[in-house]
Design a protein around this motif. Sequence first.
Motif, short mmCIF file in Angstrom:
data_model
loop_
_atom_site.label_atom_id
_atom_site.label_comp_id
_atom_site.label_asym_id
_atom_site.label_seq_id
_atom_site.Cartn_x
_atom_site.Cartn_y
_atom_site.Cartn_z
N ARG A 1 0.88 -1.16 0.00
CA ARG A 1 0.00 0.00 0.00
C ARG A 1 0.92 1.22 0.00
N SER A 2 0.54 2.23 -0.77
CA SER A 2 1.38 3.42 -0.81
C SER A 2 0.55 4.68 -0.92
N ARG A 3 1.17 5.75 -0.49
CA ARG A 3 0.55 7.07 -0.55
C ARG A 3 1.59 8.06 -1.01
N THR A 4 1.14 9.02 -1.78
CA THR A 4 2.00 10.07 -2.29
C THR A 4 1.53 11.40 -1.73
N VAL A 5 2.48 12.15 -1.20
CA VAL A 5 2.18 13.47 -0.64
C VAL A 5 2.20 14.49 -1.78
N MET A 6 1.14 15.25 -1.88
CA MET A 6 1.02 16.25 -2.93
C MET A 6 1.50 17.63 -2.47
N THR A 7 1.79 17.77 -1.18
CA THR A 7 2.35 18.99 -0.64
C THR A 7 3.84 19.03 -0.95
N ILE A 8 4.33 20.14 -1.43
CA ILE A 8 5.75 20.30 -1.72
C ILE A 8 6.52 20.39 -0.40
N ILE A 9 7.51 19.52 -0.24
CA ILE A 9 8.38 19.56 0.93
C ILE A 9 9.69 20.21 0.46
N THR B 1 -9.98 2.26 1.70
CA THR B 1 -11.28 2.90 1.92
C THR B 1 -11.18 4.27 2.56
N SER B 2 -10.05 4.61 3.16
CA SER B 2 -9.93 5.93 3.78
C SER B 2 -9.87 7.00 2.70
N PRO B 3 -10.52 8.13 2.92
CA PRO B 3 -10.48 9.19 1.91
C PRO B 3 -9.11 9.85 1.90
N PRO B 4 -8.63 10.26 0.73
CA PRO B 4 -7.36 10.99 0.68
C PRO B 4 -7.52 12.35 1.36
N HIS B 5 -6.42 12.94 1.73
CA HIS B 5 -6.45 14.30 2.28
C HIS B 5 -6.05 15.23 1.15
N GLY B 6 -7.04 15.73 0.44
CA GLY B 6 -6.82 16.55 -0.75
C GLY B 6 -7.42 15.84 -1.95
N ARG B 7 -6.99 16.25 -3.12
CA ARG B 7 -7.51 15.68 -4.36
C ARG B 7 -7.16 14.20 -4.47
N ASP B 8 -8.07 13.41 -5.02
CA ASP B 8 -7.88 11.97 -5.20
C ASP B 8 -7.24 11.71 -6.57
N TYR B 9 -6.00 11.21 -6.55
CA TYR B 9 -5.27 10.89 -7.78
C TYR B 9 -5.17 9.38 -7.98
N TYR B 10 -5.97 8.59 -7.27
CA TYR B 10 -5.81 7.14 -7.27
C TYR B 10 -5.79 6.54 -8.67
N ASN B 11 -6.69 6.93 -9.53
CA ASN B 11 -6.79 6.35 -10.87
C ASN B 11 -6.16 7.22 -11.95
N GLU B 12 -5.27 8.11 -11.54
CA GLU B 12 -4.61 9.00 -12.48
C GLU B 12 -3.10 8.73 -12.48
N PRO B 13 -2.43 9.09 -13.56
CA PRO B 13 -0.97 8.94 -13.56
C PRO B 13 -0.35 9.81 -12.47
N PRO B 14 0.79 9.38 -11.92
CA PRO B 14 1.44 10.20 -10.89
C PRO B 14 1.77 11.59 -11.42
N THR B 15 1.71 12.56 -10.55
CA THR B 15 2.00 13.94 -10.90
C THR B 15 2.97 14.51 -9.87
N ALA B 16 3.67 15.55 -10.22
CA ALA B 16 4.57 16.22 -9.28
C ALA B 16 3.74 16.86 -8.17
N PRO B 17 4.38 17.12 -7.02
CA PRO B 17 3.63 17.78 -5.95
C PRO B 17 3.14 19.15 -6.44
N ASN B 18 1.93 19.50 -6.03
CA ASN B 18 1.35 20.74 -6.55
C ASN B 18 0.61 21.55 -5.49
N VAL B 19 0.86 21.25 -4.22
CA VAL B 19 0.21 21.97 -3.13
C VAL B 19 1.30 22.67 -2.31
N THR B 20 1.11 23.95 -2.08
CA THR B 20 2.08 24.72 -1.30
C THR B 20 1.59 24.85 0.14
#
Length: 151
Positions: free
Chosen positions: A41-49, A120-139
């Motif tokens: 199981r994996s999660r990707t952070v969309m906030t820029i670190i 089943t847990s909702p993502p925190h922010g936009r749901d990209y589950y069925n989309e290609p990976p994208t660069a972080p885009n949240v500041t």
Amino acid sequence: MNMQQAADRADEILDDVLGAIQPPVEWTHRPTMAGNCSTDRSRTVMTIISEQRRGAFLGLVDRHWKSKGFTFRATSKDKQAAYYVSPDGFQASVLIGWKGQAHFEVTTPCVEKSDVKPPTSPPHGRDYYNEPPTAPNVTSDFWSATTPAGN
């Protein structure tokens, strides 16, 4: 324990660590990878670190997992990834990738084969589950800041 139950436990580990990150970051699920007897199981952070805040981010994750009894196993040469094992044998990792994007992954131990449903847990922010990976885009005022944490 079957693969679905193990995947649920992996989700608990991920929910817990992401819930410990303050201020919160936006994140999305990534597709589940089910093998013959284990599941990732994996999660990707969309906030820029930012480069200046990566040490603080990884330190927070390290302290949290150790407080839960996880054993630290290794770090990458560039110190941008760390690997742990939970007391119940789940392998957990965090890494900072391209453009300051954090990734979390939990691999289950080998268990009884079964079907595995998406998280089943909702993502925190936009749901990209069925989309290609994208660069972080949240500041974030904190995590994306270009000054060291504590200044």
